[in-house]
Design a protein around this motif. Structure first.
Motif, mmCIF file in Angstrom:
data_model
loop_
_atom_site.group_PDB
_atom_site.id
_atom_site.type_symbol
_atom_site.label_atom_id
_atom_site.label_comp_id
_atom_site.label_asym_id
_atom_site.label_seq_id
_atom_site.Cartn_x
_atom_site.Cartn_y
_atom_site.Cartn_z
ATOM 1 N N TRP A 181 -0.131 37.690 44.606
ATOM 2 C CA TRP A 181 0.553 36.317 44.872
ATOM 3 C C TRP A 181 -0.036 35.020 44.523
ATOM 4 C CZ3 TRP A 181 5.772 36.758 45.887
ATOM 5 C CH2 TRP A 181 6.150 37.751 46.754
ATOM 6 N N GLN A 182 0.502 34.041 43.875
ATOM 7 C CA GLN A 182 -0.314 33.296 43.288
ATOM 8 C C GLN A 182 0.370 31.780 43.558
ATOM 9 O OE1 GLN A 182 0.069 32.946 38.640
ATOM 10 N NE2 GLN A 182 1.823 34.533 38.993
ATOM 11 N N PHE A 183 -0.430 30.891 44.107
ATOM 12 C CA PHE A 183 0.023 29.449 44.047
ATOM 13 C C PHE A 183 -0.011 28.743 42.690
ATOM 14 C CE2 PHE A 183 -1.902 30.823 47.944
ATOM 15 C CZ PHE A 183 -0.775 30.293 48.774
ATOM 16 N N ALA A 184 0.981 28.500 42.030
ATOM 17 C CA ALA A 184 1.130 28.113 40.632
ATOM 18 C C ALA A 184 2.446 27.203 40.524
ATOM 19 C CB ALA A 184 1.414 29.405 39.882
ATOM 20 N N ALA A 195 4.190 30.090 47.444
ATOM 21 C CA ALA A 195 3.715 30.723 46.372
ATOM 22 C C ALA A 195 4.795 30.720 45.173
ATOM 23 C CB ALA A 195 3.375 32.178 46.656
ATOM 24 N N PHE A 196 4.465 30.986 44.016
ATOM 25 C CA PHE A 196 5.435 31.322 42.981
ATOM 26 C C PHE A 196 6.067 32.530 43.018
ATOM 27 C CE2 PHE A 196 6.547 32.635 38.745
ATOM 28 C CZ PHE A 196 7.443 31.472 38.248
ATOM 29 N N PRO A 197 7.293 32.662 42.938
ATOM 30 C CA PRO A 197 7.956 34.159 43.166
ATOM 31 C C PRO A 197 7.455 35.276 42.426
ATOM 32 C CG PRO A 197 9.496 32.581 42.247
ATOM 33 C CD PRO A 197 8.219 31.706 42.448
ATOM 34 N N GLY A 198 7.004 35.100 41.125
ATOM 35 C CA GLY A 198 6.530 36.090 40.315
ATOM 36 C C GLY A 198 4.909 36.295 40.822
ATOM 37 N N ARG A 199 4.414 37.491 40.770
ATOM 38 C CA ARG A 199 3.173 37.801 41.178
ATOM 39 C C ARG A 199 2.330 37.909 39.436
ATOM 40 N NH1 ARG A 199 3.567 42.529 45.721
ATOM 41 N NH2 ARG A 199 5.547 42.146 46.411
ATOM 42 N N HIS A 201 14.507 31.408 43.512
ATOM 43 C CA HIS A 201 13.299 31.871 44.006
ATOM 44 C C HIS A 201 13.317 33.645 43.961
ATOM 45 C CE1 HIS A 201 10.281 29.042 44.714
ATOM 46 N NE2 HIS A 201 11.092 28.286 44.522
ATOM 47 N N CYS A 202 14.619 33.810 44.871
ATOM 48 C CA CYS A 202 14.760 35.334 45.182
ATOM 49 C C CYS A 202 15.253 36.124 43.718
ATOM 50 C CB CYS A 202 16.019 35.359 46.224
ATOM 51 S SG CYS A 202 15.590 35.004 47.804
ATOM 52 N N ARG A 203 16.008 35.398 42.999
ATOM 53 C CA ARG A 203 16.338 35.980 41.566
ATOM 54 C C ARG A 203 15.267 36.274 40.769
ATOM 55 N NH1 ARG A 203 21.261 32.515 42.120
ATOM 56 N NH2 ARG A 203 22.950 33.891 42.414
ATOM 57 N N GLN A 204 14.518 35.149 40.698
ATOM 58 C CA GLN A 204 13.183 35.068 40.007
ATOM 59 C C GLN A 204 12.027 36.087 40.387
ATOM 60 O OE1 GLN A 204 12.473 33.042 36.958
ATOM 61 N NE2 GLN A 204 10.882 34.517 36.545
ATOM 62 N N GLY A 205 12.268 36.327 41.499
ATOM 63 C CA GLY A 205 11.034 37.149 42.215
ATOM 64 C C GLY A 205 11.435 38.624 42.075
ATOM 65 N N LEU A 245 9.204 32.332 48.683
ATOM 66 C CA LEU A 245 10.541 32.371 49.164
ATOM 67 C C LEU A 245 11.282 33.714 48.839
ATOM 68 C CD1 LEU A 245 11.240 28.411 48.908
ATOM 69 C CD2 LEU A 245 10.445 29.645 50.685
ATOM 70 N N ASN A 246 10.912 34.215 47.934
ATOM 71 C CA ASN A 246 11.714 35.641 47.496
ATOM 72 C C ASN A 246 11.542 36.709 48.485
ATOM 73 O OD1 ASN A 246 9.320 35.156 46.298
ATOM 74 N ND2 ASN A 246 9.585 37.225 45.211
ATOM 75 N N CYS A 247 10.668 36.567 49.370
ATOM 76 C CA CYS A 247 10.129 37.453 50.235
ATOM 77 C C CYS A 247 10.802 37.720 51.518
ATOM 78 C CB CYS A 247 8.715 37.406 50.521
ATOM 79 S SG CYS A 247 8.169 38.501 51.841
#
Length: 344
Positions: free
Chosen positions: A97-100, A81-85, A308-312, A55-57
């Motif tokens: 990219w990770q499903f977490a 996916a989680f917003p942080g890789r 998600h955007c801020r976190q990513g 969602l951050n992308c």
């Protein structure tokens, strides 16, 4: 790799890409999977297709917007996916990219409820990279449009995914009635020409331009991208000055959809992370009202998350600390419910 002629509204020229990167320019790569729903091997059928997104992308945001606006939430399934890789501590290495869904976000101190496991391949992959590896590819990007029946990637080019979802919305199982469903790319030749022209201008200066500014390591390259970005915002502001609700007139089209993800991120994220601090969108009255108008359309607000955007974006910055603002004129995304903020 596609054998299509490169489209300047879809992808960036790769001419001297290595040299340009060495000189400090951000150069976006080209997506390698370019099949389409409607090809013989990928017929449009309800429930057959799946999206892998983050969602951050902003490129994924295009796709989630199209899915929601076209009424395909129940017809095209989706994993988030989680917003942080991954980082250097991950056993598979960094930058994947990770499903977490159980991972704690530093911004909230809690899990992000939108995040999911990988559910489409039957393998329960943890990394998007592994979906590509199953097809012999070294790519690792999102979004991915996936055929659950054949266990194959259809496409990983967002501009082409949104167009095929639009073209086949009814056959894919849209919940929207024909008369109510938005047509993002109407058949009228003049309208398509106008949309295509806007798409190219917006891609070059705004969508990709934000990354040109934020991820370039040369001051002059950054300055050129910064200038082009704000010049284009000025042109779009003037375009809306006649009172039209959307970029091409009375109809929401693909041009509006492709502009929205970048402007949605501008005030709360890009002014800092992409060094685009020349002005906020709320400083452009017509664009701000347009942004609020689009945000109010059915399905749009639910298509993304500024958490998600801020976190990513900031979670990958040098110290991983995520800024808490802005809170003036009011916190975002609540601000998008208030078009009157543009009046000062």
């Amino acid at each position: 790799m596609s054998d299509k002629t490169p489209d300047n509204a879809v992808e960036e020229s790769q001419a001297d890409a290595a040299g340009r990167r060495a000189r400090g320019e951000f150069v976006r790569g080209v997506s390698g999977f370019r099949s389409a729903i409607g090809d013989r091997e990928f017929p449009p059928e309800p429930g057959r297709y799946h999206l892998f997104v983050a969602l951050n992308c902003p490129w994924c945001h295009r796709v989630t917007l199209a899915r929601n606006i076209l009424g395909l939430q129940n017809a095209v399934t989706m994993d988030i996916a989680f917003p942080g890789r991954t980082d250097e501590a991950d056993p598979e290495g960094p930058n994947f990219w990770q499903f977490a869904p159980d991972k704690i976000a530093s911004l909230t101190g809690a899990i992000l409820p939108e995040c999911t496991h990988e559910t489409a391949t039957g393998q329960g992959y943890r990394l998007v990279r592994d979906i590509y590896r199953a097809e012999g590819s070294d790519e690792k990007s999102v979004p991915v449009l996936y055929d659950k029946r054949q266990k194959r990637i259809v496409s990983n080019e967002s501009a082409e995914i949104i167009r095929m979802l639009n073209a086949h919305a009814l056959a894919l199982g849209s919940d929207s009635q024909d008369a109510a469903r938005v047509d993002l790319y109407p058949a009228d030749r003049n309208m398509r020409s106008e949309i295509d022209t806007l798409n190219e201008q917006i891609y070059q200066a705004i969508n990709n331009g934000a990354y040109k500014a934020g991820f370039s390591s040369d001051q002059s390259v950054y300055a050129a991208a910064f200038e082009a970005y704000f010049n284009m915002l000025g042109k779009l502001e003037a375009r809306l000055d006649d009172g039209r609700p959307y970029l091409t007139g009375d109809r929401f089209t693909e041009a509006d959809l492709r502009l929205f993800p970048t402007l949605y991120r501008h005030d709360p994220v890009y002014t800092v992370r992409m060094k685009l601090n020349g002005a906020r969108i709320v400083d452009y009255p017509n664009l701000w009202r347009w942004l609020c108008r689009v945000h109010a359309l059915p399905g749009v607000a639910a298509s993304n998350s500024l958490v998600h955007c801020r976190q990513g974006y900031f979670g990958r910055s040098w110290n991983g600390v995520v800024p808490l603002g802005p809170f003036r004129p009011m916190p975002y995304p609540q601000a998008y419910d208030h078009p009157e903020l543009a009046d000062g």
